[in-house]
Write a protein that holds these residues in place. Sequence first.
Motif, short mmCIF file in Angstrom:
data_model
loop_
_atom_site.label_atom_id
_atom_site.label_comp_id
_atom_site.label_asym_id
_atom_site.label_seq_id
_atom_site.Cartn_x
_atom_site.Cartn_y
_atom_site.Cartn_z
N SER A 260 10.18 -6.25 -8.83
CA SER A 260 11.25 -5.44 -8.21
C SER A 260 10.86 -3.97 -8.13
O SER A 260 11.10 -3.30 -7.12
N ARG A 263 8.40 -2.75 -5.32
CA ARG A 263 8.78 -2.89 -3.91
C ARG A 263 8.71 -1.55 -3.17
O ARG A 263 8.15 -1.48 -2.07
N GLY A 315 6.15 -8.51 -4.56
CA GLY A 315 7.15 -7.45 -4.49
C GLY A 315 6.70 -6.31 -3.59
O GLY A 315 7.49 -5.79 -2.79
N ASN A 318 7.08 -7.26 0.01
CA ASN A 318 8.44 -7.16 0.55
C ASN A 318 8.68 -5.79 1.17
O ASN A 318 9.26 -5.67 2.26
#
Length: 411
Positions: A260, A263, A315, A318
């Motif tokens: 996370s 990202r 991540g 993304n």
Amino acid sequence: MSLRSFLKSGHAPTLFSAFLYFDLSFMVWVLLGPLGVAIAASLHLNPAQKGLMVATPLLAGAALRLVFGVLVDHIGPRRAGIIGQILVIAGLSLAWLLGVRDLNQVLMLAPVLGVAGASFAVALPLASRWYPKERQGLALGIAGLGNCGTALSALFAGSLAKAFGWINVVGLTVLPLAVAFVVYLVLVRDPPQRPPARTLAQYVGVLRQPDCWCLMALYGVTFGGFSGLASSLTIYCNAEYHLGPVIAGAFTAACMFAGSLVRPLGGALADRFGGVNTLVGVYGLAAVVLGLASFHHASPVLALAPLLAAMMALGAGNGAVFQLAPQRFGSEIGVVTGLVGATGGLGGFCLASTLGVAKQLTGAYQPGFLGFAALAICAQAALLILKGRWRFALPSLAGASVPATVQESRA
């Protein structure tokens, strides 16, 4: 730019509430993964059933992202968020009160958890539309940190299930959700300007363009890998390395936090080196470390390294995909964001269910990991082909350094 000037340029209470809503919703979306060991033991599930159990909410979230995107267009993000939170709180409360006694009843929770996963389509426009274009990137970065909610679930659900029983954890999640709902009702305000609602013809029109399908497939691999692993790692660590649910959850949480937090780094690298170049590297790294993760290692600590690297690569990917999207589809970015976001959940369903089926049929998770590594290689090859075409038609996509694009879909 100071933090104070940034906050004054928009509506800070709405931004905070959007983050809290997104964070706790993502915690709920992947809840069955951290609870999977306890649920499987209670209901006597085989590996394929465990894979289906954790994968189905991802599929539901993928479909419902489009539904809530339409709701945001027609009734505004504040009302759409209220509807979503009421459905999740009511569904979890009902499951806790009535009990869950077999796999079919567990799967009936999937649409409820999918509504939580669809919070992506509500929280991001709610946060970003309050801020001027030159500051939407930071606003979306703050709201998008709600991805870390997946780690909260992994970190605490296992220990709570051990102490109180897994069905009571389903009921306990209602408490923080209720707090977030009250905060949302009090603090959130709809942005002053609302873009025109998207029509079905707009969705169909964009789907006629091959590049839209390419971006959807790319995000299906990056976010699909991230969400699929987030839902599956606790069960995997328990089955493969005999870790208890609490320790397996801690391993999973470490991977999710790492994936996370990088990202935004993926988006920054795409700004510096180009989205295509960044993704070529990301997919290559993901393929290698997923291949390494497919082997049974001598200790869970050794296994953690490739899994952590895989989550970080995916991540970052993304963020890089959503750096490409507004450049290619600037005037249609709202529609493309909904379609691309939906395929991310679909990819997660494919990975999580494939891992379970592979374990059921072969006795090992390795074919599932290697299959997804092969998808990453295919994505890398497709990008290299696209780069040759985009070099002439859209040089900013294929080139090295591009200016930062500040669009609603960035987070």
